[in-house]
Design a protein around this motif. Structure first.
Motif, PDB file in Angstrom:
ATOM      1  N   LEU A   1       0.906  -1.130   0.115  1.00  0.00           N
ATOM      2  CA  LEU A   1      -0.014  -0.018   0.094  1.00  0.00           C
ATOM      3  C   LEU A   1       0.794   1.171   0.029  1.00  0.00           C
ATOM      4  O   LEU A   1       0.541   2.182  -0.455  1.00  0.00           O
ATOM      5  N   LEU A   2       1.894   1.214   0.855  1.00  0.00           N
ATOM      6  CA  LEU A   2       2.786   2.267   0.705  1.00  0.00           C
ATOM      7  C   LEU A   2       3.568   2.557  -0.656  1.00  0.00           C
ATOM      8  O   LEU A   2       3.525   3.580  -1.170  1.00  0.00           O
ATOM      9  N   ALA A   3       3.994   1.599  -1.165  1.00  0.00           N
ATOM     10  CA  ALA A   3       4.726   1.589  -2.471  1.00  0.00           C
ATOM     11  C   ALA A   3       3.285   2.234  -3.606  1.00  0.00           C
ATOM     12  O   ALA A   3       3.955   3.002  -4.567  1.00  0.00           O
ATOM     13  N   GLU A   4       2.152   1.512  -3.508  1.00  0.00           N
ATOM     14  CA  GLU A   4       1.242   2.448  -4.280  1.00  0.00           C
ATOM     15  C   GLU A   4       1.108   3.893  -4.323  1.00  0.00           C
ATOM     16  O   GLU A   4       0.928   4.515  -5.001  1.00  0.00           O
ATOM     17  N   LEU A   5       1.097   4.295  -2.818  1.00  0.00           N
ATOM     18  CA  LEU A   5       0.981   5.667  -2.371  1.00  0.00           C
ATOM     19  C   LEU A   5       2.147   6.356  -2.837  1.00  0.00           C
ATOM     20  O   LEU A   5       2.039   7.449  -3.443  1.00  0.00           O
ATOM     21  N   GLN A   6       3.079   5.851  -2.701  1.00  0.00           N
ATOM     22  CA  GLN A   6       4.617   6.390  -3.120  1.00  0.00           C
ATOM     23  C   GLN A   6       4.606   6.834  -4.756  1.00  0.00           C
ATOM     24  O   GLN A   6       4.637   8.020  -5.162  1.00  0.00           O
ATOM     25  N   ALA A   7       4.136   5.978  -5.495  1.00  0.00           N
ATOM     26  CA  ALA A   7       3.904   5.951  -6.736  1.00  0.00           C
ATOM     27  C   ALA A   7       2.817   6.911  -7.274  1.00  0.00           C
ATOM     28  O   ALA A   7       3.188   7.596  -8.256  1.00  0.00           O
ATOM     29  N   ALA A   8       1.804   7.037  -6.365  1.00  0.00           N
ATOM     30  CA  ALA A   8       0.954   8.261  -6.864  1.00  0.00           C
ATOM     31  C   ALA A   8       1.472   9.774  -6.541  1.00  0.00           C
ATOM     32  O   ALA A   8       0.628  10.423  -6.599  1.00  0.00           O
ATOM     33  N   GLY A   9       2.261   9.530  -5.492  1.00  0.00           N
ATOM     34  CA  GLY A   9       2.896  11.042  -5.104  1.00  0.00           C
ATOM     35  C   GLY A   9       3.546  11.884  -6.134  1.00  0.00           C
ATOM     36  O   GLY A   9       3.848  11.344  -7.155  1.00  0.00           O
ATOM     37  N   THR A  10       3.203  13.061  -6.019  1.00  0.00           N
ATOM     38  CA  THR A  10       3.852  14.087  -6.854  1.00  0.00           C
ATOM     39  C   THR A  10       4.737  15.034  -6.300  1.00  0.00           C
ATOM     40  O   THR A  10       5.555  15.601  -6.956  1.00  0.00           O
TER      41      THR A  10
ATOM     42  N   ARG B   1      -6.399   9.050  -8.205  1.00  0.00           N
ATOM     43  CA  ARG B   1      -5.602   7.909  -7.743  1.00  0.00           C
ATOM     44  C   ARG B   1      -5.190   8.002  -6.262  1.00  0.00           C
ATOM     45  O   ARG B   1      -4.993   7.029  -5.744  1.00  0.00           O
ATOM     46  N   GLN B   2      -4.692   9.213  -5.843  1.00  0.00           N
ATOM     47  CA  GLN B   2      -4.115   9.364  -4.308  1.00  0.00           C
ATOM     48  C   GLN B   2      -5.526   9.198  -3.507  1.00  0.00           C
ATOM     49  O   GLN B   2      -5.162   8.418  -2.354  1.00  0.00           O
ATOM     50  N   CYS B   3      -6.630   9.338  -3.755  1.00  0.00           N
ATOM     51  CA  CYS B   3      -7.878   8.996  -3.123  1.00  0.00           C
ATOM     52  C   CYS B   3      -8.149   7.557  -2.865  1.00  0.00           C
ATOM     53  O   CYS B   3      -8.425   6.915  -1.680  1.00  0.00           O
ATOM     54  N   ALA B   4      -7.752   7.044  -4.113  1.00  0.00           N
ATOM     55  CA  ALA B   4      -8.040   5.392  -3.829  1.00  0.00           C
ATOM     56  C   ALA B   4      -7.120   4.682  -3.034  1.00  0.00           C
ATOM     57  O   ALA B   4      -7.204   3.861  -2.298  1.00  0.00           O
ATOM     58  N   CYS B   5      -5.768   5.382  -3.133  1.00  0.00           N
ATOM     59  CA  CYS B   5      -4.788   4.678  -2.233  1.00  0.00           C
ATOM     60  C   CYS B   5      -4.998   4.923  -0.868  1.00  0.00           C
ATOM     61  O   CYS B   5      -4.869   4.051  -0.049  1.00  0.00           O
TER      62      CYS B   5
ATOM     63  N   GLU C   1      -8.867   1.433   5.060  1.00  0.00           N
ATOM     64  CA  GLU C   1      -9.539   0.292   5.183  1.00  0.00           C
ATOM     65  C   GLU C   1      -8.573  -0.845   5.914  1.00  0.00           C
ATOM     66  O   GLU C   1      -8.887  -1.444   6.633  1.00  0.00           O
ATOM     67  N   PHE C   2      -7.273  -0.980   5.284  1.00  0.00           N
ATOM     68  CA  PHE C   2      -6.253  -1.778   5.786  1.00  0.00           C
ATOM     69  C   PHE C   2      -5.894  -1.395   7.355  1.00  0.00           C
ATOM     70  O   PHE C   2      -6.095  -2.417   7.998  1.00  0.00           O
ATOM     71  N   CYS C   3      -6.047  -0.222   7.673  1.00  0.00           N
ATOM     72  CA  CYS C   3      -5.793   0.398   8.843  1.00  0.00           C
ATOM     73  C   CYS C   3      -7.052  -0.184   9.864  1.00  0.00           C
ATOM     74  O   CYS C   3      -6.748  -0.502  11.117  1.00  0.00           O
ATOM     75  N   LEU C   4      -8.074  -0.087   9.433  1.00  0.00           N
ATOM     76  CA  LEU C   4      -9.482  -0.313  10.135  1.00  0.00           C
ATOM     77  C   LEU C   4      -9.346  -1.948  10.497  1.00  0.00           C
ATOM     78  O   LEU C   4      -9.493  -2.321  11.645  1.00  0.00           O
ATOM     79  N   CYS C   5      -9.097  -2.730   9.094  1.00  0.00           N
ATOM     80  CA  CYS C   5      -9.294  -4.135   9.487  1.00  0.00           C
ATOM     81  C   CYS C   5      -8.113  -4.761  10.296  1.00  0.00           C
ATOM     82  O   CYS C   5      -8.458  -5.544  11.052  1.00  0.00           O
TER      83      CYS C   5
ATOM     84  N   GLN D   1      -6.584  -3.116  12.571  1.00  0.00           N
ATOM     85  CA  GLN D   1      -6.587  -2.309  13.925  1.00  0.00           C
ATOM     86  C   GLN D   1      -5.345  -1.859  14.076  1.00  0.00           C
ATOM     87  O   GLN D   1      -4.889  -1.805  15.459  1.00  0.00           O
ATOM     88  N   LEU D   2      -4.792  -1.006  13.256  1.00  0.00           N
ATOM     89  CA  LEU D   2      -3.686  -0.520  13.425  1.00  0.00           C
ATOM     90  C   LEU D   2      -3.686   1.012  13.691  1.00  0.00           C
ATOM     91  O   LEU D   2      -2.904   1.775  14.212  1.00  0.00           O
ATOM     92  N   ALA D   3      -5.131   1.679  13.362  1.00  0.00           N
ATOM     93  CA  ALA D   3      -5.308   3.137  13.638  1.00  0.00           C
ATOM     94  C   ALA D   3      -6.819   3.602  13.668  1.00  0.00           C
ATOM     95  O   ALA D   3      -7.558   2.767  13.067  1.00  0.00           O
ATOM     96  N   ASP D   4      -6.965   4.138  14.590  1.00  0.00           N
ATOM     97  CA  ASP D   4      -8.396   4.772  14.904  1.00  0.00           C
ATOM     98  C   ASP D   4      -8.567   5.920  13.809  1.00  0.00           C
ATOM     99  O   ASP D   4      -8.223   7.009  13.776  1.00  0.00           O
ATOM    100  N   VAL D   5      -9.115   5.390  12.615  1.00  0.00           N
ATOM    101  CA  VAL D   5      -9.420   6.691  11.544  1.00  0.00           C
ATOM    102  C   VAL D   5     -10.898   6.572  11.249  1.00  0.00           C
ATOM    103  O   VAL D   5     -11.709   5.816  11.244  1.00  0.00           O
TER     104      VAL D   5
END
Length: 108
Positions: A27-36, A88-92, A98-102, A104-108
């Motif tokens: 997920l971080l790799a996808e976010l990194q690729a979407a970054g400008t 693209r960034q919104c999708a990431c 969703e990953f964080c919620l499932c 239980q990594l962060a209260d988001v």
């Protein structure tokens, strides 16, 4: 029998932790690729390394910071009027949230 059960529990916990680390990395790799923004993408790369090499107990902190960076990237894309990058960034960000919620990594 107790030894076998303990080993099985340890193996499952180890596999689950490795899954969490691997999923966070993807997920971080996808976010990194979407970054400008080069500064933000470098920070995301550092977060990815921390997720992969650091203790699993740090994944929550890594995920929270990644979500903050996602917000910053999205706001920057909106300011520039770059709709495709924003989407693209919104999708990431949605996948990361969703990953964080499932997990239980962060209260988001």
């Amino acid at each position: 029998m107790v030894v076998s059960a303990c080993w099985l529990i340890w193996a499952v916990v180890g596999l689950t932790q490795q899954y969490l680390v691997g999923e966070a990395s993807v997920l971080l790799a996808e976010l990194q690729a979407a970054g400008t923004d080069p500064v933000a993408t470098r920070e995301i790369a550092c977060l990815r390394r921390e997720a992969e090499m650091g203790p699993v107990s740090r994944l929550g902190c890594v995920a929270r910071r990644a979500l903050e960076l996602t917000d910053e990237l999205c706001r920057d894309s909106l300011r520039r009027g770059d709709v495709l990058t924003f989407v693209r960034q919104c999708a990431c960000g949605a996948e990361l949230r969703e990953f964080c919620l499932c997990a239980q990594l962060a209260d988001v």
